[in-house]
Design a protein around this motif. Structure first.
Motif, PDB file in Angstrom:
ATOM      1  N   ALA A 139       0.831  -1.204   0.000  1.00 43.60           N
ATOM      2  CA  ALA A 139       0.000   0.000   0.000  1.00 43.60           C
ATOM      3  C   ALA A 139       0.866   1.253   0.000  1.00 43.60           C
ATOM      4  O   ALA A 139       0.594   2.200  -0.756  1.00 43.60           O
ATOM      5  N   ALA A 140       1.907   1.260   0.811  1.00 44.34           N
ATOM      6  CA  ALA A 140       2.797   2.424   0.857  1.00 44.34           C
ATOM      7  C   ALA A 140       3.510   2.615  -0.474  1.00 44.34           C
ATOM      8  O   ALA A 140       3.644   3.747  -0.957  1.00 44.34           O
ATOM      9  N   MET A 141       3.936   1.525  -1.075  1.00 41.40           N
ATOM     10  CA  MET A 141       4.655   1.615  -2.349  1.00 41.40           C
ATOM     11  C   MET A 141       3.748   2.147  -3.468  1.00 41.40           C
ATOM     12  O   MET A 141       4.179   2.936  -4.301  1.00 41.40           O
ATOM     13  N   LEU A 142       2.487   1.716  -3.443  1.00 47.66           N
ATOM     14  CA  LEU A 142       1.553   2.129  -4.496  1.00 47.66           C
ATOM     15  C   LEU A 142       0.828   3.430  -4.166  1.00 47.66           C
ATOM     16  O   LEU A 142       0.125   3.971  -5.013  1.00 47.66           O
ATOM     17  N   GLY A 143       0.967   3.903  -2.932  1.00 49.50           N
ATOM     18  CA  GLY A 143       0.266   5.116  -2.532  1.00 49.50           C
ATOM     19  C   GLY A 143      -1.229   4.906  -2.385  1.00 49.50           C
ATOM     20  O   GLY A 143      -2.028   5.803  -2.643  1.00 49.50           O
ATOM     21  N   ARG A 144      -1.619   3.712  -1.973  1.00 46.71           N
ATOM     22  CA  ARG A 144      -3.030   3.355  -1.793  1.00 46.71           C
ATOM     23  C   ARG A 144      -3.255   2.897  -0.360  1.00 46.71           C
ATOM     24  O   ARG A 144      -2.319   2.616   0.371  1.00 46.71           O
ATOM     25  N   SER A 145      -4.508   2.742   0.019  1.00 49.74           N
ATOM     26  CA  SER A 145      -4.828   2.248   1.356  1.00 49.74           C
ATOM     27  C   SER A 145      -4.722   0.721   1.372  1.00 49.74           C
ATOM     28  O   SER A 145      -4.811   0.064   0.326  1.00 49.74           O
ATOM     29  N   VAL A 146      -4.566   0.174   2.556  1.00 45.71           N
ATOM     30  CA  VAL A 146      -4.492  -1.281   2.710  1.00 45.71           C
ATOM     31  C   VAL A 146      -5.772  -1.954   2.215  1.00 45.71           C
ATOM     32  O   VAL A 146      -5.702  -2.952   1.497  1.00 45.71           O
ATOM     33  N   PRO A 147      -6.977  -1.434   2.551  1.00 44.02           N
ATOM     34  CA  PRO A 147      -8.185  -2.072   2.034  1.00 44.02           C
ATOM     35  C   PRO A 147      -8.249  -2.075   0.498  1.00 44.02           C
ATOM     36  O   PRO A 147      -8.726  -3.045  -0.103  1.00 44.02           O
ATOM     37  N   THR A 148      -7.754  -1.026  -0.135  1.00 45.85           N
ATOM     38  CA  THR A 148      -7.744  -0.979  -1.599  1.00 45.85           C
ATOM     39  C   THR A 148      -6.840  -2.059  -2.162  1.00 45.85           C
ATOM     40  O   THR A 148      -7.214  -2.778  -3.102  1.00 45.85           O
ATOM     41  N   VAL A 149      -5.651  -2.196  -1.597  1.00 44.65           N
ATOM     42  CA  VAL A 149      -4.719  -3.222  -2.057  1.00 44.65           C
ATOM     43  C   VAL A 149      -5.317  -4.609  -1.818  1.00 44.65           C
ATOM     44  O   VAL A 149      -5.262  -5.483  -2.692  1.00 44.65           O
ATOM     45  N   ARG A 150      -5.925  -4.810  -0.652  1.00 45.42           N
ATOM     46  CA  ARG A 150      -6.540  -6.102  -0.335  1.00 45.42           C
ATOM     47  C   ARG A 150      -7.630  -6.445  -1.357  1.00 45.42           C
ATOM     48  O   ARG A 150      -7.707  -7.579  -1.838  1.00 45.42           O
ATOM     49  N   LYS A 151      -8.465  -5.473  -1.716  1.00 42.36           N
ATOM     50  CA  LYS A 151      -9.536  -5.724  -2.688  1.00 42.36           C
ATOM     51  C   LYS A 151      -8.958  -6.092  -4.049  1.00 42.36           C
ATOM     52  O   LYS A 151      -9.464  -6.991  -4.730  1.00 42.36           O
ATOM     53  N   ARG A 152      -7.905  -5.412  -4.454  1.00 40.51           N
ATOM     54  CA  ARG A 152      -7.280  -5.720  -5.745  1.00 40.51           C
ATOM     55  C   ARG A 152      -6.718  -7.144  -5.750  1.00 40.51           C
ATOM     56  O   ARG A 152      -6.875  -7.883  -6.718  1.00 40.51           O
ATOM     57  N   LEU A 153      -6.072  -7.532  -4.655  1.00 38.82           N
ATOM     58  CA  LEU A 153      -5.515  -8.882  -4.567  1.00 38.82           C
ATOM     59  C   LEU A 153      -6.629  -9.936  -4.542  1.00 38.82           C
ATOM     60  O   LEU A 153      -6.497 -10.999  -5.155  1.00 38.82           O
ATOM     61  N   GLU A 154      -7.724  -9.629  -3.852  1.00 37.12           N
ATOM     62  CA  GLU A 154      -8.842 -10.568  -3.806  1.00 37.12           C
ATOM     63  C   GLU A 154      -9.478 -10.736  -5.188  1.00 37.12           C
ATOM     64  O   GLU A 154      -9.839 -11.850  -5.584  1.00 37.12           O
ATOM     65  N   ARG A 155      -9.612  -9.629  -5.931  1.00 38.44           N
ATOM     66  CA  ARG A 155     -10.169  -9.729  -7.285  1.00 38.44           C
ATOM     67  C   ARG A 155      -9.268 -10.564  -8.188  1.00 38.44           C
ATOM     68  O   ARG A 155      -9.750 -11.371  -8.986  1.00 38.44           O
ATOM     69  N   PHE A 156      -7.949 -10.372  -8.059  1.00 38.12           N
ATOM     70  CA  PHE A 156      -7.023 -11.160  -8.872  1.00 38.12           C
ATOM     71  C   PHE A 156      -7.097 -12.636  -8.481  1.00 38.12           C
ATOM     72  O   PHE A 156      -7.073 -13.505  -9.340  1.00 38.12           O
ATOM     73  N   ALA A 157      -7.194 -12.914  -7.185  1.00 38.54           N
ATOM     74  CA  ALA A 157      -7.299 -14.299  -6.724  1.00 38.54           C
ATOM     75  C   ALA A 157      -8.573 -14.948  -7.272  1.00 38.54           C
ATOM     76  O   ALA A 157      -8.557 -16.104  -7.700  1.00 38.54           O
ATOM     77  N   ALA A 158      -9.665 -14.198  -7.269  1.00 36.49           N
ATOM     78  CA  ALA A 158     -10.925 -14.733  -7.807  1.00 36.49           C
ATOM     79  C   ALA A 158     -10.786 -15.033  -9.300  1.00 36.49           C
ATOM     80  O   ALA A 158     -11.243 -16.081  -9.777  1.00 36.49           O
ATOM     81  N   LEU A 159     -10.158 -14.128 -10.032  1.00 33.24           N
ATOM     82  CA  LEU A 159      -9.928 -14.335 -11.457  1.00 33.24           C
ATOM     83  C   LEU A 159      -9.068 -15.572 -11.682  1.00 33.24           C
ATOM     84  O   LEU A 159      -9.367 -16.413 -12.530  1.00 33.24           O
ATOM     85  N   THR A 160      -8.020 -15.699 -10.890  1.00 35.26           N
ATOM     86  CA  THR A 160      -7.118 -16.846 -11.016  1.00 35.26           C
ATOM     87  C   THR A 160      -7.837 -18.157 -10.685  1.00 35.26           C
ATOM     88  O   THR A 160      -7.710 -19.137 -11.415  1.00 35.26           O
ATOM     89  N   ASN A 161      -8.599 -18.152  -9.611  1.00 29.55           N
ATOM     90  CA  ASN A 161      -9.335 -19.369  -9.228  1.00 29.55           C
ATOM     91  C   ASN A 161     -10.344 -19.758 -10.282  1.00 29.55           C
ATOM     92  O   ASN A 161     -10.528 -20.934 -10.570  1.00 29.55           O
ATOM     93  N   GLU A 162     -11.003 -18.774 -10.858  1.00 26.87           N
ATOM     94  CA  GLU A 162     -11.973 -19.051 -11.915  1.00 26.87           C
ATOM     95  C   GLU A 162     -11.286 -19.641 -13.136  1.00 26.87           C
ATOM     96  O   GLU A 162     -11.762 -20.623 -13.716  1.00 26.87           O
ATOM     97  N   GLU A 163     -10.181 -19.064 -13.519  1.00 31.00           N
ATOM     98  CA  GLU A 163      -9.451 -19.512 -14.698  1.00 31.00           C
ATOM     99  C   GLU A 163      -8.840 -20.903 -14.489  1.00 31.00           C
ATOM    100  O   GLU A 163      -8.873 -21.733 -15.378  1.00 31.00           O
ATOM    101  N   LEU A 164      -8.283 -21.144 -13.306  1.00 31.06           N
ATOM    102  CA  LEU A 164      -7.596 -22.404 -13.036  1.00 31.06           C
ATOM    103  C   LEU A 164      -8.536 -23.478 -12.511  1.00 31.06           C
ATOM    104  O   LEU A 164      -8.163 -24.645 -12.484  1.00 31.06           O
ATOM    105  N   LYS A 165      -9.694 -23.072 -12.035  1.00 32.77           N
ATOM    106  CA  LYS A 165     -10.694 -23.995 -11.474  1.00 32.77           C
ATOM    107  C   LYS A 165     -10.056 -24.903 -10.439  1.00 32.77           C
ATOM    108  O   LYS A 165     -10.111 -26.125 -10.518  1.00 32.77           O
ATOM    109  N   VAL A 166      -9.428 -24.280  -9.446  1.00 32.43           N
ATOM    110  CA  VAL A 166      -8.786 -24.999  -8.353  1.00 32.43           C
ATOM    111  C   VAL A 166      -9.859 -25.495  -7.392  1.00 32.43           C
ATOM    112  O   VAL A 166     -10.691 -24.711  -6.953  1.00 32.43           O
ATOM    113  N   PRO A 167      -9.848 -26.785  -7.039  1.00 35.37           N
ATOM    114  CA  PRO A 167     -10.871 -27.303  -6.121  1.00 35.37           C
ATOM    115  C   PRO A 167     -10.678 -26.808  -4.711  1.00 35.37           C
ATOM    116  O   PRO A 167      -9.661 -26.440  -4.283  1.00 35.37           O
TER     117      PRO A 167
END
Length: 179
Positions: free
Chosen positions: A151-179
């Protein structure tokens, strides 16, 4: 302010000599407590030893954060807790199960074509998100930075960074279909 306070970290000769002496003192005084916290959280003595070394390495580079009124033990425990929880979170990441399954199925040798496929898949997934999310993903999952550091490196808040990481994880899980 009533009560005892810890002395501020004095810096002489660019700070290297006193920082190391200060770290040695912290290690001898609080090393057992830090190791205990790491072992309690990680449930593995080898991982706990590695984590403890990381905590003191971070303490050496971040010693300016220790203010005169702060407790050195509290400061070290905070670093240890954040490091261990980040390590546990990374170990539970869905992409890690996919990666381990992929590694177990990999034939002996350099990996050649399969390694290229993995790189291309990661690049394809990253290309589906904005540049800032790409940076957050790389800093967090590859570089092992904490949410606060990203968050400090990107100049964003921790919740913003967390949401971005969660969205990427959801995209990855959807694409990879991990059980």
């Amino acid at each position: 302010m009533a009560g005892t306070t810890q002395p501020a970290l004095k810096l002489i000769d660019g700070g290297q000599k006193d920082r190391r002496a200060f770290l040695r003192e912290l290690y001898s005084t609080h090393g057992g407590s830090v190791y205990g916290r790491c072992r309690y959280l990680l449930k593995d003595p080898t991982k706990a030893e590695d984590a403890m070394q990381e905590v003191f390495a971070r303490a050496l580079t971040s010693s300016d954060e220790l203010r005169a009124e702060s407790s050195p033990l509290g400061w070290l425990m905070k670093i240890a807790t954040h490091h261990c929880l980040n390590q546990l979170r990374a170990e539970r990441a869905p992409w890690r199960r996919w990666f381990e399954r992929d590694e177990a199925a990999r034939p002996e040798g350099t990996g050649g074509e399969q390694a290229m496929e993995t790189r291309e898949l990661v690049r394809a997934l990253l290309s589906r998100v904005d540049v800032e999310t790409q940076a957050a993903v790389v800093h967090y999952w590859v570089d092992g930075m904490t949410l606060e550091e990203v968050a400090a490196m990107l100049g964003r808040s921790v919740p913003t960074v967390r949401k971005r990481l969660e969205r990427f994880a959801a995209l990855t899980n959807e694409e990879l279909k991990v059980p």
